[in-house]
Design an enzyme around this catalytic site. Structure first.
Site: not given
Ligand code: XIL
Length: 362
Positions: A148, A253
């Site tokens: 990001e 994701e």
């Molecule tokens: C999220 C997790 O799923 C949560 O449990 C945590 O509280 C916050 O992070 N982008 C990413 C992930 O790269 O690491 C994030 O994961 C979601 C968005």
């Protein structure tokens, strides 16, 4: 009783899962919570091992989990996660080395609380990456090195990494990761990767890194998708654009949101949060049939696209296994009932899982 248990375990072991139907096209992954790697719940373990051949840690490999205080590394959960993957013959992916979120503030401050100097932050980045990547050398196939780095308009995110080190922080991260494990694949990961301005910025960055001789194996499209977003055309154009750089494309994701979005909301910025209201939590008692049908169509649209692009896509990872555990229940509004994954709250496959498997068997 014993006979029944035996039968159950044998039948589970041989039952076909997503990984069997889709595995020739790409790795089929899931992000695991800490609890899911303990093996305490045999149904959870059976579902994971039946359907997935690749795992990533949802939280336990983030900087705040691994190095909450400078020099004090906490390995227990990450070690267990990696071991879980190895014991089940899965590909293990590392997430994440350099990110603006879930990274403790000490990284960016000196001993008296002032902003860290370039030298200090560079040294801390090197130590963190070398220690973490070094520990799992040869056991983790690839790392989300930088996560990001861009805003949706294509400008650099003004993270503390950026503010202190400038855009060169990205290059440093890839250098350190490659030094620590020359055989590991290195990825760039981000959300809203279908937005044209962001796509261009990512392509420019990856081209520059490659021109400097740095290794970037794959571009990760997070894909926190919804019923009306992203547009299929933009999403597909991004797959093509990232593949054209000579990178693998990874869907890193994946989940599918059906809940209403707060105004002015987009993307997957983890720090966003909005107040709870009943209106924003409309499906507490289950999904109406028409919404369920729409979400199923959407799952099929995306998996059809992944199938058509399977020569460019090397991994599709869901951000969680069961609706019960998804981060979407608490983000960007805490305490909602969300339906973003392929397994219900009891770890049972939703009917669409079968449809996805059939799609790939055609
Ligand atoms: C999220 C997790 O799923 C949560 O449990 C945590 O509280 C916050 O992070 N982008 C990413 C992930 O790269 O690491 C994030 O994961 C979601 C968005």
């Amino acid at each position: 009783m014993i006979a029944v248990l035996l039968w159950l375990s044998v039948s589970n072991a041989s039952a076909q899962g997503l990984k069997d139907a889709l595995g020739e096209s790409f790795l089929v992954g899931a992000a695991l919570s800490v609890e899911q790697t303990t093996g305490h719940d045999s149904l959870v373990t059976a579902t994971i091992t039946q359907h997935f051949n690749c795992i990533v840690a949802e939280n336990c490999m983030k900087p705040e989990a691994l190095q909450p205080q400078e020099g004090q590394f906490k390995w227990r959960k990450a070690d267990r996660f990696v071991k879980f993957g190895e014991e089940h013959g899965m590909t293990v992916i590392g997430h994440v080395l350099v990110w603006h979120a879930q990274t403790p503030d000490w990284f960016f401050k000196d001993s008296v609380g002032n902003t860290a100097s370039k030298e200090l932050l560079t040294q801390r980045m090197r130590t963190h990456i070398h220690t973490v990547v070094g520990r799992y050398k040869g056991r983790i196939k690839g790392w989300d090195v930088v996560n990001e780095a861009f805003e949706d308009d294509g400008s650099y995110r003004q993270s503390q990494w950026y503010q202190i080190l400038g855009p060169e922080y990205i290059e440093l991260a890839y250098r350190f990761a490659h030094e620590a494990d020359p055989a590991a694949e290195l990825y760039y990961n981000d959300f809203s990767m279908s937005v044209p301005a962001k796509r261009e910025a990512v392509c420019r960055l990856v081209r520059q890194l490659k021109e400097k001789g740095l290794r970037v194996d794959a571009i990760g499209m997070q894909s926190h998708n919804g019923l009306t977003w992203p547009s299929n055309e933009d999403y597909e154009a991004s797959i093509e654009a990232y593949a054209a750089l000579g990178c693998q494309v990874m869907i890193t994701e994946l989940d599918m949101n059906v809940l209403p979005n707060p105004e002015s909301f987009s993307g997957a910025e983890v720090s966003l949060s909005f107040d709870y209201s009943e209106k924003m939590d409309p499906y507490k008692n289950g999904l109406p049939a028409d919404v369920e049908q729409r979400i199923n169509e959407r799952w099929i649209e995306f998996f059809d696209l992944y199938k058509r692009h399977s020569h460019q896509i090397s991994r599709v990872t869901l951000w969680g296994v069961s609706d019960a555990q998804s981060w979407m229940n608490d983000w960007p509004i805490t305490g909602r009932t969300a339906y973003p994954l392929l397994f219900d709250r009891h770890y049972q496959p939703k009917p669409v899982v079968d449809d996805i498997m059939k799609l790939f068997k055609k």
